[in-house]
Design a protein around this motif. Sequence first.
Motif, mmCIF file in Angstrom:
data_model
loop_
_atom_site.group_PDB
_atom_site.id
_atom_site.type_symbol
_atom_site.label_atom_id
_atom_site.label_comp_id
_atom_site.label_asym_id
_atom_site.label_seq_id
_atom_site.Cartn_x
_atom_site.Cartn_y
_atom_site.Cartn_z
ATOM 1 N N GLU A 1 1.737 9.251 9.443
ATOM 2 C CA GLU A 1 0.909 9.517 8.271
ATOM 3 C C GLU A 1 -0.565 9.619 8.649
ATOM 4 O O GLU A 1 -1.302 10.443 8.105
ATOM 5 N N GLN A 2 -0.982 8.812 9.582
ATOM 6 C CA GLN A 2 -2.374 8.888 10.029
ATOM 7 C C GLN A 2 -2.656 10.208 10.737
ATOM 8 O O GLN A 2 -3.803 10.647 10.807
ATOM 9 N N GLY A 3 -1.577 10.845 11.246
ATOM 10 C CA GLY A 3 -1.700 12.167 11.856
ATOM 11 C C GLY A 3 -1.472 13.298 10.875
ATOM 12 O O GLY A 3 -1.413 14.464 11.270
ATOM 13 N N GLY A 4 -1.295 12.963 9.595
ATOM 14 C CA GLY A 4 -1.152 13.975 8.554
ATOM 15 C C GLY A 4 0.265 14.353 8.203
ATOM 16 O O GLY A 4 0.490 15.283 7.420
ATOM 17 N N LEU A 5 1.267 13.649 8.753
ATOM 18 C CA LEU A 5 2.680 13.956 8.470
ATOM 19 C C LEU A 5 3.240 12.930 7.499
ATOM 20 O O LEU A 5 3.319 11.733 7.824
ATOM 21 N N PHE A 6 3.638 13.374 6.306
ATOM 22 C CA PHE A 6 4.147 12.473 5.272
ATOM 23 C C PHE A 6 5.602 12.816 4.961
ATOM 24 O O PHE A 6 5.971 13.982 4.874
ATOM 25 N N ASP A 7 6.434 11.787 4.806
ATOM 26 C CA ASP A 7 7.855 11.942 4.491
ATOM 27 C C ASP A 7 8.129 11.220 3.183
ATOM 28 O O ASP A 7 8.110 9.987 3.120
ATOM 29 N N GLN A 8 8.380 11.972 2.129
ATOM 30 C CA GLN A 8 8.567 11.380 0.807
ATOM 31 C C GLN A 8 9.973 10.812 0.603
ATOM 32 O O GLN A 8 10.274 10.293 -0.468
ATOM 33 N N ASP A 9 10.844 10.917 1.621
ATOM 34 C CA ASP A 9 12.203 10.404 1.474
ATOM 35 C C ASP A 9 12.335 8.952 1.921
ATOM 36 O O ASP A 9 13.443 8.458 2.094
ATOM 37 N N GLN A 10 11.227 8.273 2.148
ATOM 38 C CA GLN A 10 11.271 6.872 2.546
ATOM 39 C C GLN A 10 10.526 6.047 1.508
ATOM 40 O O GLN A 10 9.550 6.486 0.914
ATOM 41 N N LEU A 11 11.011 4.834 1.301
ATOM 42 C CA LEU A 11 10.491 4.019 0.209
ATOM 43 C C LEU A 11 10.464 2.558 0.645
ATOM 44 O O LEU A 11 11.376 2.086 1.336
ATOM 45 N N TRP A 12 9.418 1.857 0.228
ATOM 46 C CA TRP A 12 9.297 0.426 0.477
ATOM 47 C C TRP A 12 8.997 -0.279 -0.839
ATOM 48 O O TRP A 12 8.195 0.216 -1.638
ATOM 49 N N ILE A 13 9.650 -1.422 -1.064
ATOM 50 C CA ILE A 13 9.429 -2.193 -2.284
ATOM 51 C C ILE A 13 9.122 -3.634 -1.874
ATOM 52 O O ILE A 13 9.850 -4.220 -1.068
ATOM 53 N N THR A 14 8.063 -4.191 -2.430
ATOM 54 C CA THR A 14 7.686 -5.560 -2.111
ATOM 55 C C THR A 14 7.859 -6.459 -3.323
ATOM 56 O O THR A 14 7.696 -6.028 -4.460
ATOM 57 N N CYS A 15 8.199 -7.709 -3.049
ATOM 58 C CA CYS A 15 8.291 -8.739 -4.087
ATOM 59 C C CYS A 15 7.321 -9.850 -3.711
ATOM 60 O O CYS A 15 7.447 -10.454 -2.639
ATOM 61 N N ILE A 16 6.367 -10.105 -4.589
ATOM 62 C CA ILE A 16 5.302 -11.073 -4.326
ATOM 63 C C ILE A 16 5.309 -12.140 -5.421
ATOM 64 O O ILE A 16 5.400 -11.824 -6.611
ATOM 65 N N SER A 17 5.232 -13.396 -4.993
ATOM 66 C CA SER A 17 5.105 -14.496 -5.942
ATOM 67 C C SER A 17 3.637 -14.719 -6.266
ATOM 68 O O SER A 17 2.780 -14.697 -5.371
ATOM 69 N N LEU A 18 3.358 -14.945 -7.559
ATOM 70 C CA LEU A 18 2.000 -15.176 -8.022
ATOM 71 C C LEU A 18 1.841 -16.651 -8.361
ATOM 72 O O LEU A 18 2.502 -17.165 -9.265
ATOM 73 N N GLY A 19 0.987 -17.320 -7.609
ATOM 74 C CA GLY A 19 0.788 -18.746 -7.822
ATOM 75 C C GLY A 19 -0.497 -19.039 -8.556
ATOM 76 O O GLY A 19 -1.184 -18.146 -9.052
ATOM 77 N N SER A 20 -0.820 -20.304 -8.619
ATOM 78 C CA SER A 20 -2.044 -20.721 -9.300
ATOM 79 C C SER A 20 -3.263 -20.307 -8.491
ATOM 80 O O SER A 20 -3.197 -20.113 -7.270
ATOM 81 N N GLU A 21 -4.373 -20.139 -9.183
ATOM 82 C CA GLU A 21 -5.653 -19.786 -8.564
ATOM 83 C C GLU A 21 -5.572 -18.481 -7.772
ATOM 84 O O GLU A 21 -6.208 -18.315 -6.740
ATOM 85 N N GLY A 22 -4.729 -17.568 -8.261
ATOM 86 C CA GLY A 22 -4.643 -16.255 -7.648
ATOM 87 C C GLY A 22 -3.901 -16.194 -6.338
ATOM 88 O O GLY A 22 -3.957 -15.177 -5.629
ATOM 89 N N ARG A 23 -3.175 -17.245 -6.007
ATOM 90 C CA ARG A 23 -2.432 -17.257 -4.743
ATOM 91 C C ARG A 23 -1.286 -16.258 -4.788
ATOM 92 O O ARG A 23 -0.549 -16.197 -5.763
#
Length: 354
Positions: A57-79
């Motif tokens: 991607e940094q070289g300008g080549l993008f592949d839209q057939d790949q996907l990443w999903i993240t799960c993040i826990s939200l704690g107190s004080e913005g953690r």
Amino acid sequence: MPALTSRTTFPTEESNLEINVYDSVSDIPVEVWEALRWNAVRTNVMLPLAEKVLSKEQGGLFDQDQLWITCISLGSEGRRTVDFVLSCSKNEMGEYPIFIVATVPFPFLTNQFISPRLHNLILAMQRYIPLERVYSIFAPELIAELFADMWTESTGISHYEKPYYAAMLSYCTIRSFRNRQATDAVGGRTYTLRPAVASDVDAVARLCLGFASESEPFVLDWAGALKEANMLISNEEVWVHETRTGSSGPEIACMVAYTRNTSTTATITKVMTSVGHRGFGCAQRLVRQVCKHLLHSGKQTVALYVAHDNGAATKVYHNVGFLGLDKSNNEPLEGVERWSEIGFDRTRVQLGHW
């Protein structure tokens, strides 16, 4: 896959969880990259490919057939704590399973912790990933089992009770590595351990074919085996054990491939000895030499998976210095984990290859 705007925050049913979906690794935030790199052994199925895609991607080549999903826990004080990262990705040989890696300490991985996070990941998957694309899940054992049950309940696509692959994730370090001085001849056989070169392609392809034949349902035909062999050799990711017996010409007895690599970690992904050369210690000799090469080339760890029912391979890897494989010691070891690949009804999905 439905179009994204590079990053999409998916609404969750729990106020303490955040689900983000990316179709460009360039948009994955630093906190996720740090979590993946901090857990380079546990994330070996995902981090190396993500880094390769980032370079493209940094070289300008993008592949839209790949996907990443993240799960993040939200704690107190913005953690914020990155819990899980899911990938729907591919390489030159085909589409990978759905991978889920955990970046929280192993004791966190209980049913109570995993279930709500998988529930929200699955909701996001159903929005952005075609059902037929999800042909299997590969993840730490409990995550894989819970995901398979929840995916079947949510989609109606049944999963197989027997895993495609059930294995222990192990790793070797410079401290655990067990060096042994190699000899030039054993039992009238002489041998050379070396990186594979272009002239080895047919021999490496035969070993790839044999490996795939023992890895149902991910079999290869000869064309596929040649393609894989050429890829391994051109990427300099495979070594061979060349053997001579008496006055006969050299034969390639064994190969070791390592195809998921980062600046700190290499992952051995294929070890295959031809039938006629088994029982002579070829695999152990070559695995040891490859590990020695990798660890002395700057890698901090060498990772691999070994099937629970493969006692011979387990012994080989234990003898080389891979941790957590001593059957007489059941104490848990950080980073050594049970993983499982569970497949879904092949009449309803499109099988990939990895």
